[in-house]
Design an enzyme around this catalytic site. Sequence first.
Site, mmCIF file in Angstrom:
data_model
loop_
_atom_site.group_PDB
_atom_site.id
_atom_site.type_symbol
_atom_site.label_atom_id
_atom_site.label_comp_id
_atom_site.label_asym_id
_atom_site.label_seq_id
_atom_site.Cartn_x
_atom_site.Cartn_y
_atom_site.Cartn_z
ATOM 1 N N HIS A 8 52.426 -37.646 -16.163
ATOM 2 C CA HIS A 8 51.274 -37.432 -17.057
ATOM 3 C C HIS A 8 51.459 -36.212 -17.979
ATOM 4 C CE1 HIS A 8 49.606 -40.424 -14.545
ATOM 5 N NE2 HIS A 8 49.020 -39.660 -13.656
ATOM 6 N N ASP A 24 51.984 -45.474 -16.972
ATOM 7 C CA ASP A 24 51.496 -44.107 -16.763
ATOM 8 C C ASP A 24 50.107 -44.133 -17.371
ATOM 9 O OD1 ASP A 24 50.656 -41.494 -17.227
ATOM 10 O OD2 ASP A 24 52.696 -40.756 -17.389
ATOM 11 N N HIS A 25 49.083 -44.147 -16.528
ATOM 12 C CA HIS A 25 47.758 -44.464 -17.078
ATOM 13 C C HIS A 25 47.266 -43.426 -18.078
ATOM 14 C CE1 HIS A 25 46.127 -41.783 -13.953
ATOM 15 N NE2 HIS A 25 44.996 -41.779 -14.635
HETATM 16 C C1 BG6 Z 1 47.155 -40.257 -10.601
HETATM 17 C C2 BG6 Z 1 47.580 -39.338 -9.488
HETATM 18 O O1 BG6 Z 1 48.273 -40.739 -11.298
HETATM 19 O O2 BG6 Z 1 46.323 -39.542 -11.493
HETATM 20 C C3 BG6 Z 1 46.367 -38.775 -8.766
HETATM 21 O O3 BG6 Z 1 48.386 -40.055 -8.567
HETATM 22 C C4 BG6 Z 1 45.428 -38.115 -9.752
HETATM 23 O O4 BG6 Z 1 46.753 -37.840 -7.761
HETATM 24 C C5 BG6 Z 1 45.121 -39.071 -10.910
HETATM 25 O O5 BG6 Z 1 44.227 -37.789 -9.065
HETATM 26 C C6 BG6 Z 1 44.333 -38.351 -11.988
HETATM 27 O O6 BG6 Z 1 43.943 -39.305 -12.948
HETATM 28 P P1 BG6 Z 1 42.652 -39.078 -13.845
HETATM 29 O O7 BG6 Z 1 42.642 -40.259 -14.745
HETATM 30 O O8 BG6 Z 1 41.485 -39.006 -12.915
HETATM 31 O O9 BG6 Z 1 42.892 -37.783 -14.571
#
Ligand code: BG6
Length: 502
Positions: free
Chosen positions: A247, A184-185
Amino acid sequence: MAIQQSDPTVLVIFGGGGDLAWRKLVPALFNLHLDHLLPEQFAIVGVARKQRDDVSFRQHLRAGVDRFSRRKPADEQQWERFAAHVFYLADDFSDPASGPVLSGKLAELEQGWGGRANRLFYLAIPPDMVPAAAAHLQRLGVCRDCQRDRLVVEKPFGRDLQSARELDRLLTGMFAESQIYRIDHYLGKETVQNILAFRFANSLYEPLWDRRYIDHVQITVAETVGVEERGGYYDQAGALRDMVQNHLLQILCLMAMEPPVSFDADEVRNKKVDVLRAIRPIRPEEVHQYAVRGQYGRGSVAGTAQPGYREEPGVPPASPTETYAALKLYIDNWRWQGVPFYLRTGKRLPCKVSEVSILFRPAPHQLFPAAAVENWQPNRLIIHIQPEEGIVTRIQAKQPGSRLLLGPVDMQFRYRDAFKVVPPEAYETLLLDVIKGDATLFMRADQVERAWKIVEPVLEAWEAVPPGDFPDYPAGSWGPESAELLIARDGHSWLQPAIKPE
Ligand code: BG6
């Protein structure tokens, strides 16, 4: 012998020609290379169905690095040095009859290095293709060493509780749990990690961190983008699966968890699971009181006209998929009893911002005359995750002048000003952790299942009753009216972002 970060390592990216590899994974790997954090004997092997050679694959990746790397464009010599470690392999892993091209490539690399490498398999592919890719690895027998071989699985992990369980059963039947890295980045973002440092390395706030002093918490993850080129995937997912189940709930866990005894991977993850276990289940008949969905129609973001969601490529013209979701959750434990946590996320909102606001209770006794407190606001602590990473404490101060007039002022800490560096991207941190074999920032199976359990009643209720009023917010607005009502019923309102992007 213990596994070392400097061991020969090969990272195989399934979906190597896709968007994630292009925008995120390879730019992150290139930055790790610039920081000398990759092992000397390192290879990246992109796997996809299409026929192409190493040269054209490297050119394609270079374009991504020049566009998306935090240190762009790539320096010519550095790129050449990095690109020499990158290979492409045409392989149809969904075809059980496909040959052992991958094992051949691994054997060739390892022979050149003179020994067995740590093998990392990154499944940067749509969720429904994960079982086929895992079966392919098992068939080839290339991911068998529980110490050396790891599998990285992107979110969403399954599409509901049952499919997540099935996927787990399947993967744990083939690999050891310790080999599976569910990514989960958001957990790799510096400021998300800083929530732990802020809470547990400082003694200042922890005594206030409970129901006695905190009135409510708001978590906002707003995006200006629409679904970009991912309409096909997104329409099957929607905001609740794409953002909230992972997230936003992860951020909630970090905000609400009890202090861990140590920074050990399982200790931290246990404490996070405790939060998910304590979240009050939403009963089917109550969903409308706790959850709100929305979908953007035409509008404009930052002065640019935008199409409605149903006009985006890959999206059916009558799609019922939500691009906005808001939830109210309660955590039934000693610390948080009665404190609402409001979560909201949406696409095509007015600005890109992720922040957590903690609203404190009012001072117990109001000793100032009414005229002095016209602009009175409760104390507020804002953890700003992106794009302007920082922490703000809003306090009341006397405004200068002969009249006694109070007003809110902010004490601010900005990462950029304090550390004078651009923090690494989330994928840099997480890829390095996979290389090192550190699972602290990855999700465990029970965590993923718990998170599905929380959103499942909402998913079911929404699926059972298609929305009658979509699209219900114009692109560039803060979401549907119903989201305002959700929070207004409790006498609160959504707060505007505290640090304005410049
Ligand atoms: C991803 C989602 O996990 O996170 C995307 O699949 C979303 O839909 C993205 O745009 C948002 O990531 P960040 O790092 O730009 O907030």
